[in-house]
Design an enzyme around this catalytic site. Structure first.
Site, PDB file in Angstrom:
ATOM      1  N   CYS A 277       0.837  -1.219   0.000  1.00 11.69           N
ATOM      2  CA  CYS A 277       0.000   0.000   0.000  1.00 11.69           C
ATOM      3  C   CYS A 277       0.862   1.255   0.000  1.00 11.69           C
ATOM      4  O   CYS A 277       0.892   2.022  -0.949  1.00 11.69           O
ATOM      5  CB  CYS A 277      -0.871   0.044   1.260  1.00 11.69           C
ATOM      6  SG  CYS A 277      -1.965  -1.322   1.443  1.00 11.69           S
TER       7      CYS A 277
HETATM    8  N1  SAJ Z   1       6.905   2.044   8.745  1.00 15.24           N
HETATM    9  C1  SAJ Z   1       8.003   2.733   9.226  1.00 15.24           C
HETATM   10  N2  SAJ Z   1       7.831   3.633  10.233  1.00 15.24           N
HETATM   11  C2  SAJ Z   1       6.590   3.865  10.768  1.00 15.24           C
HETATM   12  C3  SAJ Z   1       5.480   3.153  10.261  1.00 15.24           C
HETATM   13  C4  SAJ Z   1       5.660   2.245   9.253  1.00 15.24           C
HETATM   14  O1  SAJ Z   1       9.129   2.547   8.771  1.00 15.24           O
HETATM   15  O2  SAJ Z   1       6.493   4.681  11.690  1.00 15.24           O
HETATM   16  C5  SAJ Z   1       7.091   1.114   7.642  1.00 15.24           C
HETATM   17  C6  SAJ Z   1       6.618  -0.282   7.952  1.00 15.24           C
HETATM   18  O3  SAJ Z   1       7.663  -1.041   8.517  1.00 15.24           O
HETATM   19  C7  SAJ Z   1       6.223  -0.805   6.566  1.00 15.24           C
HETATM   20  C8  SAJ Z   1       5.734   0.435   5.850  1.00 15.24           C
HETATM   21  O4  SAJ Z   1       6.275   1.544   6.566  1.00 15.24           O
HETATM   22  O5  SAJ Z   1       7.371  -1.299   5.897  1.00 15.24           O
HETATM   23  C9  SAJ Z   1       4.214   0.543   5.815  1.00 15.24           C
HETATM   24  O6  SAJ Z   1       3.793   0.381   7.141  1.00 15.24           O
HETATM   25  P1  SAJ Z   1       2.246   0.646   7.618  1.00 15.24           P
HETATM   26  O7  SAJ Z   1       2.282   0.671   9.118  1.00 15.24           O
HETATM   27  O8  SAJ Z   1       1.690   1.801   6.913  1.00 15.24           O
HETATM   28  O9  SAJ Z   1       1.539  -0.692   7.258  1.00 15.24           O
HETATM   29  P2  SAJ Z   1       0.738  -1.122   5.986  1.00 15.24           P
HETATM   30  O10 SAJ Z   1       1.515  -1.003   4.738  1.00 15.24           O
HETATM   31  O11 SAJ Z   1       0.200  -2.452   6.333  1.00 15.24           O
HETATM   32  O12 SAJ Z   1      -0.402  -0.049   5.909  1.00 15.24           O
HETATM   33  C10 SAJ Z   1      -1.704  -0.415   6.196  1.00 15.24           C
HETATM   34  C11 SAJ Z   1      -2.506   0.563   5.418  1.00 15.24           C
HETATM   35  N3  SAJ Z   1      -3.864   0.109   5.290  1.00 15.24           N
HETATM   36  C12 SAJ Z   1      -4.451   0.297   4.090  1.00 15.24           C
HETATM   37  O13 SAJ Z   1      -3.891   0.785   3.126  1.00 15.24           O
HETATM   38  C13 SAJ Z   1      -5.857  -0.092   3.979  1.00 15.24           C
HETATM   39  C14 SAJ Z   1      -2.510   1.918   6.085  1.00 15.24           C
HETATM   40  O14 SAJ Z   1      -3.538   2.750   5.517  1.00 15.24           O
HETATM   41  C15 SAJ Z   1      -2.773   1.807   7.546  1.00 15.24           C
HETATM   42  O15 SAJ Z   1      -2.728   3.125   8.123  1.00 15.24           O
HETATM   43  C16 SAJ Z   1      -1.686   0.956   8.155  1.00 15.24           C
HETATM   44  O16 SAJ Z   1      -1.877  -0.357   7.592  1.00 15.24           O
HETATM   45  C17 SAJ Z   1      -1.809   0.909   9.666  1.00 15.24           C
HETATM   46  O17 SAJ Z   1      -2.281   1.906  10.225  1.00 15.24           O
HETATM   47  O18 SAJ Z   1      -1.340  -0.071  10.239  1.00 15.24           O
END
Ligand code: SAJ
Length: 429
Positions: A277
């Site tokens: 995403c």
């Molecule tokens: N990440 C970081 N630092 C952070 C947060 C995340 O490096 O502070 C990295 C994670 O390790 C990952 C990437 O970014 O590699 C994305 O992380 P994410 O927490 O956004 O997780 P996702 O990709 O599973 O995002 C999903 C998304 N859901 C949908 O698109 C429907 C996002 O909108 C959500 O906000 C997110 O989950 C969530 O909140 O957990």
């Protein structure tokens, strides 16, 4: 709404739960949506390209972690859910939700092939009284530019005999507090009647629908949600780069800033940006803006910083080995955690894979360990994970933590690892 019109008929069928729901794309978004509609009393048919997926669903077996097979089996047994690859059955549906992937092409442009295929399948079997809801994350204008003309070409009038809306998915795989059923869902219709019908259906199964003025507003809201994350992650990754030059610990600085009870939202640095995403959706927006002769600078800068992080961390490994008069070439480096984020098994776009590629390119002997991932494909080769973590730690010259799964015993890592580069928490000792 006058009686006997397609809109009132559809409304009636929704109210009486006679409406048949079709879901094109029964993956991590479509299958939970099918379950939510079935649990609300609707008969749901999943449409998928994969005959294997259709058969698995019809056997009551779930391949999506968020949906237990016992839940699916019960709904299949009650005749509330079935699945097929036969797109001609779309004509039997009253409502069709499109939940297909919207990845990037090799040239990092939107790959709309699945959406285009769904739109043409729908148009081919379209009949009066149907509601179409696009859920796939995509650039603003997709619903109107791709679905509307194909519907009108069949001689139907949007908002009168066919209804068209956009309602972005907000599924976060593995999350149990916010689910398809209780996460507020945005919806925008081509016409007020489209929104009214779409809202009537979705409110039958989902706690709260958030109406907006158009499909474009709904498409853009979803991209803002994910761009917000990508840009803020890019910011803290740049804070990591800045603190490194300042001789400061970025994690200490961020933890301190996060004590501010208002006006701040904590994000943490990492090995880069993974998942299907966050690294991808914002590029749909910047691509669209380029066609309007505008450069979405925050998106591009965040993408530049986030994609630079694997190389940054590989340099930290080189520096750490160098301090021990060792070269990367010939050293054994263990990568702890390869999934794109904590406690998931998904490696799509995982920055850990970039780190492994770069280390191997520099001549390191690279092994990895991940309790959720048995093997990965790197440069066309299948790499199997180490199963004995203490042994893998002891026999490595350097360990880089790329995903900090909750199950890791950090005391064990500290005890056995000769040298640790922790991309996920510099405060972890
Ligand atoms: N990440 C970081 N630092 C952070 C947060 C995340 O490096 O502070 C990295 C994670 O390790 C990952 C990437 O970014 O590699 C994305 O992380 P994410 O927490 O956004 O997780 P996702 O990709 O599973 O995002 C999903 C998304 N859901 C949908 O698109 C429907 C996002 O909108 C959500 O906000 C997110 O989950 C969530 O909140 O957990």
């Amino acid at each position: 709404m006058s009686a006997g019109t397609p809109q009132s008929t559809l409304h009636e069928r929704i109210t009486t739960r006679q409406a048949r729901i079709g879901i094109i794309g029964v993956g991590y978004v479509g299958l939970p949506l099918a379950v939510v509609f079935a649990q609300a009393g609707f008969r749901v048919t999943g449409f998928d390209l994969s005959a294997e997926r259709a058969a698995t669903i019809n056997n009551g077996i779930s391949y999506i972690e968020d949906i237990p097979s016992r839940t699916l089996a019960s709904l299949v047994h009650q005749g509330l859910i079935d699945a097929t690859t036969d797109m001609s059955r779309l004509k039997d549906m009253d409502a069709i939700s499109v939940c297909v992937p919207t990845p990037l092409s090799k040239t990092r442009d939107p790959d709309m092939s699945a959406v285009l295929q769904a739109a043409s399948d729908i148009a081919h079997h379209l009949r009066p009284g149907q509601l179409i809801v696009l859920e796939s994350t995509t650039y603003p204008g997709t619903t109107r530019e791709i679905f509307l003309p194909r519907i009108q070409e069949q001689g139907f009038q949007i908002g009168h005999d066919v209804f068209l809306t956009f309602s972005p998915e907000r599924v976060d795989p593995g999350r149990t507090d916010w689910t398809t059923q209780n996460t507020p869902k945005i919806m925008g219709g081509i016409t007020p009647a489209c929104l009214e019908v779409g809202r009537a259906l979705y409110e039958s199964a989902i706690q709260r629908i958030v109406p907006v003025s158009s499909p474009e507003a709904a498409e853009m809201a979803k991209l803002l949600e994910n761009t917000f994350r990508a840009v803020n992650i890019g910011l803290v990754n740049e804070v990591q780069l800045m603190c490194d030059r300042l001789g400061l610990n970025a994690w200490e600085v961020i933890e301190a800033a996060a004590t501010k009870p208002f006006g701040f939202m904590k994000f943490t640095p990492g090995p880069g940006l993974g998942g299907h995403c966050i690294p991808i959706d914002p590029l749909y927006l910047s691509w669209k803006l380029k066609t309007l002769d505008y450069t979405a600078r925050f998106i591009e800068l965040a993408s530049e910083v986030n994609t630079s992080m694997p190389r940054y961390w590989v340099q930290k490994v080189a520096d750490a080995l160098n301090d021990q008069s060792k070269a990367i070439r010939g050293s054994t480096v263990l990568v702890v955690g390869v999934a794109y984020k904590k406690d998931v098994s998904d490696v799509r776009e995982s920055p850990a894979l970039d780190i492994i590629h770069l280390l191997r390119e520099k001549g390191a002997r690279v092994t990895f360990h991940d309790p959720h991932v048995a093997s990965i494909r790197i440069d066309g080769e299948r790499l199997h994970g180490a199963t004995d973590l203490p042994d893998a730690l002891r026999t490595s010259d350097c360990v880089i933590i790329a995903t900090d799964h909750s199950s890791y015993d950090w005391e064990l890592v500290k005890q056995h690892a000769p040298l640790v580069i922790d991309t996920r928490n510099a405060l972890r000792r």
